[in-house]
Design an enzyme around this catalytic site. Structure first.
Site, PDB file in Angstrom:
ATOM      1  N   TYR B 294       0.886  -0.970   0.359  1.00 14.62           N
ATOM      2  CA  TYR B 294      -0.013   0.093  -0.307  1.00 14.62           C
ATOM      3  C   TYR B 294       0.725   1.333  -0.154  1.00 14.62           C
ATOM      4  O   TYR B 294       1.810   1.210   0.810  1.00 14.62           O
ATOM      5  CB  TYR B 294      -1.393  -0.333   1.098  1.00 14.62           C
ATOM      6  CG  TYR B 294      -2.108   1.412   1.369  1.00 14.62           C
ATOM      7  CD1 TYR B 294      -3.901   0.168   0.550  1.00 14.62           C
ATOM      8  CD2 TYR B 294      -2.373   2.005   1.718  1.00 14.62           C
ATOM      9  CE1 TYR B 294      -4.379   1.240   0.290  1.00 14.62           C
ATOM     10  CE2 TYR B 294      -3.630   2.854   1.248  1.00 14.62           C
ATOM     11  CZ  TYR B 294      -4.563   2.066   1.103  1.00 14.62           C
ATOM     12  OH  TYR B 294      -5.541   2.857   0.793  1.00 14.62           O
ATOM     13  N   TYR B 344      -5.770   4.913  -7.705  1.00  9.78           N
ATOM     14  CA  TYR B 344      -5.263   5.516  -6.290  1.00  9.78           C
ATOM     15  C   TYR B 344      -6.866   4.150  -5.514  1.00  9.78           C
ATOM     16  O   TYR B 344      -7.802   5.639  -6.138  1.00  9.78           O
ATOM     17  CB  TYR B 344      -5.162   6.757  -5.486  1.00  9.78           C
ATOM     18  CG  TYR B 344      -5.785   7.267  -3.779  1.00  9.78           C
ATOM     19  CD1 TYR B 344      -5.374   5.477  -3.180  1.00  9.78           C
ATOM     20  CD2 TYR B 344      -6.052   7.208  -3.405  1.00  9.78           C
ATOM     21  CE1 TYR B 344      -5.274   5.436  -2.051  1.00  9.78           C
ATOM     22  CE2 TYR B 344      -7.070   7.764  -1.977  1.00  9.78           C
ATOM     23  CZ  TYR B 344      -5.918   6.263  -1.322  1.00  9.78           C
ATOM     24  OH  TYR B 344      -6.228   6.797  -0.213  1.00  9.78           O
TER      25      TYR B 344
END
Lengths: 501, 392
Positions: B294, B344
């Site tokens: 992440y 994203y």
């Protein structure tokens, strides 16, 4: 209303310019102080500046210090011959003095405003109680007419040589003032230089919200108390507060009031996006308090490039909303150094510890009086307002004194100030905070300069001294109030006889 | 078909008094009820490692965990649709303890729906008495700490101070991501790699974070379909087996603002995930060929290498040096371009890329990718997966 140049004015100005330039290079008669350097005046100065060097005030400690007795703080050099202190002098202008003649010409032409802009002092010999100071002034330069933020006017520069009663040189001063025509400033008017009227209402910061589990904390801030939750059974401190002790699960708690001292644990400086409620540069720090808990807070009074993790901080306050006070943290005033900084401990590039100075009304007034500066703009708010200032302003001798005190706090009792050069920017008004920051810009080991340095060698082997140059800025909410550089003579340290194990 | 029939049980119940005016905050009521349930069972509350909530619960599990002093949570879930979810909290808890996702799961509900904001009055503006979750931002927002980048900046400064990492080290993550995105036609930054110099020249967003340390804001969607081993046959794709899946909350957990722990340079919630993933998959760092980590902000990628044991604490800057996380390196990371380079989508696109690596269909295919690590948000209650080409 803007002052406008007419043809007649231009002719008048050209005549004025000629009269002014005719004064340049003239040397005034020697002026002698009406009273000798004395202990009460030195102590009043030290009180006003919060100066703690015992060489200035404590007979016994001074005897054991680098000068072998009490000396006057170097930054007082020019105060003993302030206009009201001259033997046989009056508060009026003495046209035997070329600078006074120039000021008078300018006053008559409407350039009645005056601000000091630069003071470059160099110290040859320390003044001692009983010394009678004399001063001889040369008018060294008058600028062409200039437009500044303050107004249209002239910079007048003088060089003053100071001597004692034996005729020995004690120091010199290069001093510059700006004489201006009030009301001709760039900024439309009423505010001081550097301020612009801001009529757009600023949004409030995000409002903190609380319930009964945290209300006591926010009520504390309102009273300027930093309250930390304490579980009464375990004594555990928790911040931000919870409802149950995370270990014992007891729900009985009260609070302790934190000392407000801590250090910087981490920080970030948000730049984009900018939120209109905040001033930038904005620093948000994570502060670890002496009590061991951390809190997020703004770090104020120090630019981001001067932040150092671990730097000592102290709490201050911001009334952010009608009914909300926020804690803020600023660099803690440094403790005065025990002993004296040595050359071996200094490296070029070292930052000096930032130091906030509260510009209180007392400081401005007492500083002016302690430096024998009786100009009304330093103690009389009505007079200051009549001259277009929002409030009284700090005088340049106080600014010099505060810089000298801060340098002494950093370098310690045995350091000797050799020169202090300052330039003034925006004014220091009561209610503001000026934060000193600076760094070491030069270092010369093993040199002996003048008899000021020579007096250090009284306690350190001859030659075992050096000098450092520091540059500094004192900034307040309007911008830079004072900037400049100073030279300090320090003991060598590594070879010094007084070095401790 | 409910699999774990008669194999799970409710072993403790707790409650506050019921009134029209409790005089206490909902957080205190939740804490009291949870403590009472543990006391009823005779269980040390710090052994609770799961929390099962249903929506409209405003006492979030991380706040209750702060009060109970719970060192880690491995399972937490929120079932939607308010009152309809009550029994579902038990169903979720039962599945969690049956599968080993957690040992002890608390389910709770607590509020002041008479004295604070009358539930029956419907939606009429915001409430006079903020609840714990509303209050939590009051410790940061009034000081201008408003955005995720700013929250991350606070961690980054401390990490740099403690381990000597630099902005260039953060930049190496961005450079790797953008190199991989440049080769990915689906990436927003397809064909647009960056250099470290460009990273260093990008403007400061929240010192020390630069623009190129921050992920994009994207529009898009990603979905994943999961089924059981017996149903894999007859479908069109080779399965990407879930070798392990885990959640993690660590002590004193906040949403990207866990600033009050002894140390703030690690991601201990990621450590809770790592420990479970390695344990239940039987794999370790050396078995992983590529990882989708992440990457909303580059500084929070570095401690992930440390929490998962790819390198020692504080040494991520050395681990990522010399292209080790780029194609051809020891552990290529974010081969889709990550969230800095592809898009994203809150990490869901990273899971999809993990599946493609297992299938062998990535645009930046890593040779012999049989085990892929995928992580979710860093600095928040989080989760992770190990996907594998090999089933049971």
């Amino acid at each position: 209303m803007l002052w406008r140049m007419t043809g007649d004015d231009a002719v008048a100005d050209s005549a004025l310019d000629a009269s002014l330039q005719a004064l340049v290079g003239r040397q005034g008669t020697v002026q002698v102080a009406g009273d000798p350097v004395d202990g009460p005046a030195i102590r009043a100065w030290c009180d006003a500046m919060s100066e703690g060097n015992p060489s200035f005030t404590d007979e016994a400690a001074a005897a054991a210090g680098p000068h072998g007795g009490i000396v006057a703080p170097p930054a007082t050099l020019n105060m003993w011959t302030m206009p009201d202190r001259i033997e046989g002098g009056t508060a009026g202008r003495d046209t035997d003095q070329p600078q006074h003649a120039a000021y008078q010409l300018l006053d008559d032409a409407g350039f009645t405003g005056v601000v000091a802009t630069n003071s470059d002092q160099a110290y040859e010999r320390h003044l001692r109680p009983g010394d009678v100071v004399s001063a001889q002034t040369t008018l060294s330069g008058i600028s062409p007419q200039k437009q500044t933020a303050l107004g249209i006017g002239y910079f007048v520069t003088t060089e003053v040589a100071y001597a004692n009663q034996q005729g020995e040189a004690v120091g010199s001063l290069s001093f510059r003032v700006f004489k201006f025509r009030p009301g001709t400033g760039r900024s439309r008017g009423d505010g001081p230089a550097g301020t612009t009227p801001d009529d757009s209402p600023r949004p409030e910061r995000p409002r903190p919200r609380w319930n009964q589990d945290q209300a006591w904390h926010w009520e504390g801030l309102r009273q300027r108390e930093l309250r930390i939750q304490r579980f009464t059974g375990s004594g555990r401190l928790v911040h931000p507060p919870v409802v149950a002790d995370p270990v014992t699960h007891s729900m009985d708690y009260d609070w302790v009031v934190a000392t407000g001292r801590g250090f910087l644990y981490s920080w970030t400086a948000p730049e984009h996006p900018k939120a209109p409620a905040f001033d930038y540069p904005l620093v948000v720090g994570l502060v670890e308090l002496e009590e061991g808990v951390r809190m997020v807070s703004n770090i104020v009074g120090v630019p981001p490039d001067q932040l150092e993790i671990g730097m000592p901080l102290e709490v201050c306050w911001l009334d952010s909303h009608d009914d909300v006070t926020l804690h803020q943290f600023r660099p803690a005033r440094i403790e005065r150094r025990e002993g004296t900084l040595t050359m071996g401990e200094v490296t070029v590039g070292d930052p000096l510890p930032p130091c906030p100075i509260d510009v209180t009304r007392d400081l401005v007034v007492l500083g002016a009086l302690a430096t024998f500066d009786q100009q009304d703009v330093h103690h009389d708010r009505d007079a200051a307002r009549a001259k277009g200032l929002p409030d009284i302003i700090m005088n340049i001798l106080t600014s010099s004194g505060l810089v000298a005190r801060w340098l002494g706090d950093w370098a310690g009792d045995g350091a000797v100030l050799r020169s202090l050069r300052i330039g003034l920017g925006v004014p220091n008004h009561p209610g503001d905070v000026m934060t000193m920051t600076g760094s070491v810009t030069g270092s010369v080991a093993g040199s002996v300069m003048g008899s000021a340095a020579g007096s250090v060698t009284g306690s350190v082997e001859t030659g075992e001294v050096g000098a450092v140059t520091v540059s500094f800025v004192g900034a307040n909410s309007l911008g830079s109030h004072v900037h400049g550089s100073a030279e300090l003579v320090l003991p060598e340290g590594r070879r010094g006889a007084g070095e401790n194990a | 078909m409910w699999t774990p029939a008669r194999q799970t049980a409710i072993v403790g119940i707790g409650a506050t008094e019921f009134s029209k005016d409790s005089g206490r905050t909902p957080m205190q009521l939740a804490t009291e009820a949870c403590l009472a349930a543990c006391a009823d069972a005779g269980l040390d509350p710090t052994l609770v490692d799961g929390m099962s909530l249903f929506s409209m619960e405003r006492n979030h599990e991380i706040e209750v965990a702060r009060n109970l002093g719970i060192p880690r949570l491995r399972f937490f879930s929120m079932v939607n649709h308010g009152g309809g979810g009550g029994c579902a909290t038990v169903a979720m808890a039962a599945m969690a303890v049956h599968t080993g996702a957690a040992d002890y799961v608390l389910a709770y509900r607590a509020f002041n729906e008479r004295s604070w904001h009358r539930f029956g009055s419907g939606v009429q503006g915001h409430h006079a008495s903020p609840e714990a979750n509303d209050v939590s931002f009051s410790w940061t927002s009034p000081f201008g700490l408003l955005t995720p980048a700013q929250w991350a900046g606070m961690f980054a400064t401390r990490y740099m101070h403690q381990y000597g990492a630099t902005s260039e080290d953060f930049g190496r993550i961005a450079v790797a991501d953008r190199r991989h995105a440049a080769n990915n036609p689906a990436a927003f930054f397809h064909g647009r790699p960056i250099t470290l110099e460009e990273h260093q020249a990008s403007r400061i967003i929240s010192d020390p974070l630069r623009l190129l340390d921050c992920c994009q804001e994207s529009d898009g969607g990603v979905a994943l379909l999961v089924t059981s081993a017996e149903r894999v046959q007859g479908l069109d794709q080779e399965p990407a087996w879930v070798a392990a899946a885990a959640q993690g909350v660590a002590a004193d957990q906040w949403m990207m603002r866990s600033y009050y722990r002894d140390d703030i340079t690690g991601l201990p919630e990621m450590g809770v995930v790592a420990e479970q993933l390695w344990e239940s998959s039987g794999l370790g760092p050396s078995d992983i060929q590529t990882a989708m980590l992440y990457d909303h902000f580059t500084p929070l990628v570095l401690p992930q290498f440390e929490e998962f044991g790819f390198c020692a604490t504080g040494e991520a800057r050395d681990f990522i040096a010399d292209g080790n996380i780029e194609m051809g390196g020891g552990l290529p990371v974010n081969t889709n371009g990550g969230q800095l380079g592809e898009a994203y989508i809150h990490g869901m696109n990273g899971i999809a890329e993990g599946v493609r690596q297992i299938r062998g269909t990535s645009v930046n295919q890593v040779d012999g990718a049989t085990n892929v690590l995928v992580t979710s948000g860093s600095g928040v209650p989080t989760s992770g997966l190990v996907l594998s080409a090999e089933g049971a």
